[in-house]
Design a protein around this motif. Structure first.
Motif, mmCIF file in Angstrom:
data_model
loop_
_atom_site.group_PDB
_atom_site.id
_atom_site.type_symbol
_atom_site.label_atom_id
_atom_site.label_comp_id
_atom_site.label_asym_id
_atom_site.label_seq_id
_atom_site.Cartn_x
_atom_site.Cartn_y
_atom_site.Cartn_z
ATOM 1 N N SER A 18 -5.021 -4.365 -4.000
ATOM 2 C CA SER A 18 -3.577 -4.402 -3.741
ATOM 3 C C SER A 18 -2.822 -4.890 -4.967
ATOM 4 O O SER A 18 -1.760 -4.355 -5.312
ATOM 5 C CB SER A 18 -3.270 -5.309 -2.545
ATOM 6 O OG SER A 18 -3.865 -4.805 -1.376
ATOM 7 N N HIS A 19 -3.379 -5.901 -5.638
ATOM 8 C CA HIS A 19 -2.738 -6.433 -6.845
ATOM 9 C C HIS A 19 -2.637 -5.354 -7.921
ATOM 10 O O HIS A 19 -1.572 -5.150 -8.511
ATOM 11 C CB HIS A 19 -3.533 -7.634 -7.346
ATOM 12 C CG HIS A 19 -2.921 -8.330 -8.506
ATOM 13 N ND1 HIS A 19 -3.605 -9.236 -9.255
ATOM 14 C CD2 HIS A 19 -1.684 -8.271 -9.053
ATOM 15 C CE1 HIS A 19 -2.822 -9.691 -10.220
ATOM 16 N NE2 HIS A 19 -1.664 -9.116 -10.109
ATOM 17 N N ARG A 20 -3.729 -4.661 -8.160
ATOM 18 C CA ARG A 20 -3.723 -3.609 -9.184
ATOM 19 C C ARG A 20 -2.762 -2.474 -8.836
ATOM 20 O O ARG A 20 -2.220 -1.822 -9.729
ATOM 21 C CB ARG A 20 -5.127 -3.051 -9.374
ATOM 22 C CG ARG A 20 -6.009 -4.008 -10.107
ATOM 23 C CD ARG A 20 -7.352 -3.419 -10.432
ATOM 24 N NE ARG A 20 -8.174 -4.437 -11.051
ATOM 25 C CZ ARG A 20 -9.450 -4.615 -10.801
ATOM 26 N NH1 ARG A 20 -10.077 -3.826 -9.949
ATOM 27 N NH2 ARG A 20 -10.125 -5.562 -11.407
ATOM 28 N N ALA A 21 -2.565 -2.254 -7.541
ATOM 29 C CA ALA A 21 -1.644 -1.196 -7.102
ATOM 30 C C ALA A 21 -0.195 -1.662 -7.095
ATOM 31 O O ALA A 21 0.699 -0.882 -6.775
ATOM 32 C CB ALA A 21 -2.042 -0.713 -5.710
ATOM 33 N N GLY A 22 0.024 -2.936 -7.424
ATOM 34 C CA GLY A 22 1.384 -3.448 -7.473
ATOM 35 C C GLY A 22 1.925 -3.910 -6.126
ATOM 36 O O GLY A 22 3.106 -4.208 -6.005
ATOM 37 N N ARG A 23 1.063 -3.970 -5.135
ATOM 38 C CA ARG A 23 1.478 -4.433 -3.801
ATOM 39 C C ARG A 23 1.184 -5.931 -3.704
ATOM 40 O O ARG A 23 0.206 -6.365 -3.092
ATOM 41 C CB ARG A 23 0.762 -3.629 -2.725
ATOM 42 C CG ARG A 23 1.114 -2.144 -2.766
ATOM 43 C CD ARG A 23 0.533 -1.344 -1.606
ATOM 44 N NE ARG A 23 -0.880 -1.582 -1.348
ATOM 45 C CZ ARG A 23 -1.887 -0.852 -1.829
ATOM 46 N NH1 ARG A 23 -1.631 0.180 -2.602
ATOM 47 N NH2 ARG A 23 -3.144 -1.135 -1.510
ATOM 48 N N LEU A 24 2.058 -6.707 -4.338
ATOM 49 C CA LEU A 24 1.808 -8.133 -4.497
ATOM 50 C C LEU A 24 1.809 -8.895 -3.179
ATOM 51 O O LEU A 24 0.983 -9.793 -2.981
ATOM 52 C CB LEU A 24 2.814 -8.737 -5.487
ATOM 53 C CG LEU A 24 2.778 -8.140 -6.898
ATOM 54 C CD1 LEU A 24 3.795 -8.831 -7.788
ATOM 55 C CD2 LEU A 24 1.392 -8.200 -7.497
ATOM 56 N N SER A 25 2.708 -8.573 -2.279
ATOM 57 C CA SER A 25 2.751 -9.270 -0.985
ATOM 58 C C SER A 25 1.455 -9.063 -0.212
ATOM 59 O O SER A 25 0.923 -10.005 0.390
ATOM 60 C CB SER A 25 3.934 -8.797 -0.152
ATOM 61 O OG SER A 25 5.133 -9.134 -0.781
ATOM 62 N N GLU A 26 0.951 -7.840 -0.224
ATOM 63 C CA GLU A 26 -0.312 -7.548 0.455
ATOM 64 C C GLU A 26 -1.468 -8.282 -0.216
ATOM 65 O O GLU A 26 -2.373 -8.782 0.458
ATOM 66 C CB GLU A 26 -0.577 -6.051 0.459
ATOM 67 C CG GLU A 26 0.362 -5.258 1.341
ATOM 68 C CD GLU A 26 0.126 -3.760 1.231
ATOM 69 O OE1 GLU A 26 -1.022 -3.343 0.954
ATOM 70 O OE2 GLU A 26 1.094 -3.012 1.415
ATOM 71 N N ALA A 27 -1.432 -8.341 -1.535
ATOM 72 C CA ALA A 27 -2.484 -9.038 -2.275
ATOM 73 C C ALA A 27 -2.476 -10.524 -1.939
ATOM 74 O O ALA A 27 -3.541 -11.115 -1.699
ATOM 75 C CB ALA A 27 -2.297 -8.828 -3.774
ATOM 76 N N THR A 50 -1.481 -13.807 -8.912
ATOM 77 C CA THR A 50 -0.580 -12.922 -8.178
ATOM 78 C C THR A 50 0.741 -13.620 -7.874
ATOM 79 O O THR A 50 1.813 -13.005 -7.970
ATOM 80 C CB THR A 50 -1.247 -12.438 -6.877
ATOM 81 O OG1 THR A 50 -2.517 -11.867 -7.207
ATOM 82 C CG2 THR A 50 -0.405 -11.393 -6.175
ATOM 83 N N LEU A 51 0.675 -14.899 -7.537
ATOM 84 C CA LEU A 51 1.904 -15.655 -7.283
ATOM 85 C C LEU A 51 2.771 -15.723 -8.540
ATOM 86 O O LEU A 51 4.002 -15.618 -8.454
ATOM 87 C CB LEU A 51 1.568 -17.065 -6.788
ATOM 88 C CG LEU A 51 1.010 -17.147 -5.370
ATOM 89 C CD1 LEU A 51 0.418 -18.527 -5.114
ATOM 90 C CD2 LEU A 51 2.084 -16.814 -4.337
ATOM 91 N N VAL A 52 2.158 -15.878 -9.700
ATOM 92 C CA VAL A 52 2.915 -15.895 -10.956
ATOM 93 C C VAL A 52 3.627 -14.566 -11.141
ATOM 94 O O VAL A 52 4.821 -14.524 -11.453
ATOM 95 C CB VAL A 52 1.996 -16.206 -12.159
ATOM 96 C CG1 VAL A 52 2.709 -15.921 -13.472
ATOM 97 C CG2 VAL A 52 1.523 -17.653 -12.103
ATOM 98 N N GLU A 53 2.916 -13.486 -10.929
ATOM 99 C CA GLU A 53 3.531 -12.162 -11.070
ATOM 100 C C GLU A 53 4.624 -11.929 -10.038
ATOM 101 O O GLU A 53 5.539 -11.143 -10.262
ATOM 102 C CB GLU A 53 2.476 -11.063 -10.956
ATOM 103 C CG GLU A 53 1.607 -10.967 -12.181
ATOM 104 C CD GLU A 53 0.699 -9.764 -12.125
ATOM 105 O OE1 GLU A 53 1.123 -8.701 -11.632
ATOM 106 O OE2 GLU A 53 -0.448 -9.906 -12.585
#
Length: 88
Positions: A18-27, A50-53
């Protein structure tokens, strides 16, 4: 994941995807479930990154502190220190 909802490795992998796909909330959600299932420095560091991003540096600092408690002298600890330096 549906068949083994408490399997931390599966949620960690889902979080990374999810992080790599840009879906930060899901990650973030997946990493938190992984931590709930098994508290590891690896999952907490992934969550902190992920929280930083996701522009949540205060929450990231909490996760980094926990990584440093769990693995202060490891490679994960060094990565956590580097991430902390980035967000100061």
């Amino acid at each position: 994941i549906s068949l083994s909802p408490s399997l931390p490795e599966a949620h960690l992998l889902l979080g990374r995807i999810s992080h790599r796909a840009g879906r930060l909330s899901e990650a973030i959600e997946a990493f938190r479930i992984a931590i709930w299932a098994q508290d590891t420095a690896e999952a907490r560091l992934a969550l902190a990154e992920t929280l930083v991003e996701n522009n949540q540096p205060d929450e990231a600092r909490i996760e980094i502190a926990r990584v440093l408690e769990l693995e202060p002298d490891s490679e994960l600890g060094a990565d956590a220190k580097a991430l902390l330096d980035r967000i100061k």
